[in-house]
Write a protein that holds these residues in place. Structure first.
Motif, PDB file in Angstrom:
ATOM      1  N   ILE A 367       0.885  -1.054  -0.079  1.00  0.00           N
ATOM      2  CA  ILE A 367       0.018  -0.161  -0.218  1.00  0.00           C
ATOM      3  C   ILE A 367       0.811   1.144   0.043  1.00  0.00           C
ATOM      4  O   ILE A 367       0.497   2.286  -0.785  1.00  0.00           O
ATOM      5  CB  ILE A 367      -0.933  -0.020   1.119  1.00  0.00           C
ATOM      6  N   GLY A 368       1.780   1.235   0.722  1.00  0.00           N
ATOM      7  CA  GLY A 368       2.660   2.364   0.966  1.00  0.00           C
ATOM      8  C   GLY A 368       3.340   3.028  -0.315  1.00  0.00           C
ATOM      9  O   GLY A 368       3.393   4.185  -0.687  1.00  0.00           O
ATOM     10  N   ASN A 369       4.174   1.981  -1.138  1.00  0.00           N
ATOM     11  CA  ASN A 369       4.525   2.168  -2.360  1.00  0.00           C
ATOM     12  C   ASN A 369       3.526   2.950  -3.364  1.00  0.00           C
ATOM     13  O   ASN A 369       4.067   3.884  -4.171  1.00  0.00           O
ATOM     14  CB  ASN A 369       5.173   1.027  -3.065  1.00  0.00           C
ATOM     15  N   LEU A 370       2.441   2.551  -3.205  1.00  0.00           N
ATOM     16  CA  LEU A 370       1.311   3.146  -4.130  1.00  0.00           C
ATOM     17  C   LEU A 370       1.149   4.767  -3.804  1.00  0.00           C
ATOM     18  O   LEU A 370       0.627   5.488  -4.451  1.00  0.00           O
ATOM     19  CB  LEU A 370      -0.027   2.303  -4.173  1.00  0.00           C
ATOM     20  N   ARG A 371       0.838   4.400  -2.347  1.00  0.00           N
ATOM     21  CA  ARG A 371       0.540   5.739  -1.503  1.00  0.00           C
ATOM     22  C   ARG A 371       1.638   6.793  -1.866  1.00  0.00           C
ATOM     23  O   ARG A 371       1.190   8.126  -2.024  1.00  0.00           O
ATOM     24  CB  ARG A 371       0.297   5.587  -0.058  1.00  0.00           C
ATOM     25  N   GLU A 372       2.813   6.577  -2.022  1.00  0.00           N
ATOM     26  CA  GLU A 372       4.099   7.512  -2.398  1.00  0.00           C
ATOM     27  C   GLU A 372       3.855   8.103  -3.872  1.00  0.00           C
ATOM     28  O   GLU A 372       4.698   9.172  -4.015  1.00  0.00           O
ATOM     29  CB  GLU A 372       5.193   7.006  -1.915  1.00  0.00           C
ATOM     30  N   LEU A 373       3.137   7.396  -4.555  1.00  0.00           N
ATOM     31  CA  LEU A 373       3.269   7.892  -6.059  1.00  0.00           C
ATOM     32  C   LEU A 373       2.301   9.146  -6.339  1.00  0.00           C
ATOM     33  O   LEU A 373       1.280   9.414  -5.696  1.00  0.00           O
ATOM     34  CB  LEU A 373       2.198   6.959  -6.988  1.00  0.00           C
ATOM     35  N   LYS A 374       3.266  10.448  -6.805  1.00  0.00           N
ATOM     36  CA  LYS A 374       2.414  11.601  -6.874  1.00  0.00           C
ATOM     37  C   LYS A 374       1.673  11.919  -8.028  1.00  0.00           C
ATOM     38  O   LYS A 374       1.916  12.548  -8.893  1.00  0.00           O
ATOM     39  CB  LYS A 374       3.499  12.518  -6.816  1.00  0.00           C
TER      40      LYS A 374
END
Length: 408
Positions: A367-374
């Motif tokens: 989830i976190g890697n997706l969340r960091e996408l700007k």
């Protein structure tokens, strides 16, 4: 008698191009069902009273009769109806000498509606944009999707969960449904051997079969992992005492992709804003074929299943990442839609030690890697175990079975 599985998705595509002045080219791995799709479509054409000529070059007698230059073309011209349109179907057209010139001539005849298939994307795709530019439309055919396979009579009374578990293990090659569990892997090994013999060895394009097999086995053992051809070369040298030049690895890996045993996925580097030149990820065109030769870890088999269905549904797919820790499994694009996708066996909350080091769980990685996408594009995690739910910021966790049943 083998049970007929309707391939309505591909039949609809062919119907959309019926009576257009282009050759319809079905491209897919050998034994994935291209011939059956042609036969199903031929039955539709015949019921409409149209004239059909069908040349199945899978058949040895037919292949040897028509393989020489000019023989098939002259045979077709002899049987053409001069007043009505003739529907011509040529299965495994790449077996014919100078097949591209045959197709180029036939498709320009207004009384011909032409349909062809091929199992070698390197031959077909390398010729289509040049010699046949503007007169062909490629239709990519894949092994059976989950939705196509789950209604087969061999699964009558079985749960979707059971069928999915078998699908992740044995894949979607149609012929495997005629065999019991114990014989299925043997059948898939036979399919691999046929592809190797007919689409590679008989063409005399490979100098060392042992090297080819070692490269293929190495790639299968590393499905879904970021690798380079140089890494393949060095690893085989260090662990198998096999010295294979990097140039040879590139050539052989390209041919394994060309005959559609492998899917090569490029990796987008956020740092350089380009596709990485020396690194890529490989997946099997059919996970069953891979499992017949290697014990593919379940998590990577799930990735393989997701990739296959994205491609079946017409998405362009690549991988994404700054480095291995920030990798996103897939970016899928179709028309104006872009989806960032993670694939997981299960999303599990992280537990940390007092210094903030992750002890257990994978929530941040998935989830976190997706969340960091700007960006504002759709972001999902496809999970084998989790039920479908949505995070507060809109990131969806979608159950794999639900996802498969919701697409083609």
């Amino acid at each position: 008698m083998m049970e007929i599985i309707k391939r309505d998705y591909y039949i609809e595509k062919l119907l959309n191009f019926k009576n257009t002045n282009v050759a319809k080219v079905l491209i897919g791995i050998r034994k994935c069902g291209k011939t059956e799709i042609l036969k199903q479509f031929i039955n539709i054409v015949k019921t409409q009273g149209d004239t059909v000529l069908f040349y199945d070059l899978n058949d040895y007698d037919i292949r040897t009769k028509y393989i020489k230059e000019g023989v098939l073309y002259n045979e077709i011209k002899k049987n053409l109806k001069q007043t009505n349109k003739t529907y011509i179907f040529i299965d495994e057209v790449q077996e014919v000498e100078r097949w591209d010139e045959v197709v180029n001539s036939l498709v320009r005849n207004k009384n011909i509606d032409l349909y062809i298939t091929g199992s070698n994307s390197k031959v077909l795709s390398s010729n289509l944009p040049t010699i046949l530019k503007g007169v062909t439309v490629p239709i990519y055919v894949f092994p059976l999707s989950f939705n196509e396979i789950k209604d087969h009579s061999s699964y009558k009374g079985k749960t979707d969960e059971f069928i999915l578990e078998e699908y992740v293990r044995y894949g979607g090659m149609p012929g495997r449904l005629s065999f019991g569990t114990e014989q299925t892997l043997d059948y898939l090994k036979m399919v691999y051997s046929e592809i190797l013999e007919v689409d590679i060895l008989s063409k005399k394009i490979i100098n060392n079969v042992d090297e080819l097999i070692k490269i293929y086995n190495f790639i299968l053992s590393n499905i879904g992992r970021v690798i380079s051809t140089n890494n393949i070369s060095l690893t085989l040298k260090n662990h198998n005492n096999t010295s294979i030049k990097n140039e040879t690895v590139i050539k052989y890996a390209d041919w394994l992709s060309a005959v559609l045993l492998l899917n090569k996925i490029e990796i987008w580097s956020e740092r350089t804003k380009n596709m990485l030149k020396n690194y890529s990820k490989y997946y099997s065109q059919d996970i069953g074929l891979a499992n017949s030769r290697a014990d593919v870890p379940f998590a990577y088999a799930l990735e393989n299943i997701v990739l296959s269905h994205l491609k079946i549904n017409g998405y362009e797919v690549f991988s994404y990442g700054n480095n291995e820790d920030k990798e996103i499994d897939f970016v899928a694009k179709k028309n104006k839609e872009t989806i960032f996708i993670q694939v997981a066996y299960e999303v599990v909350p992280n537990e940390y030690d007092k210094n903030g080091k992750v002890l257990t769980g994978n929530y941040h990685r998935e989830i976190g890697n997706l969340r960091e996408l700007k960006n504002s594009n759709k972001k999902i995690v496809i999970s084998y175990k989790n039920k479908t739910y949505t995070e507060n910021d809109g990131i969806q966790v979608i159950n794999l079975l639900e996802w498969l049943k919701s697409i083609v």
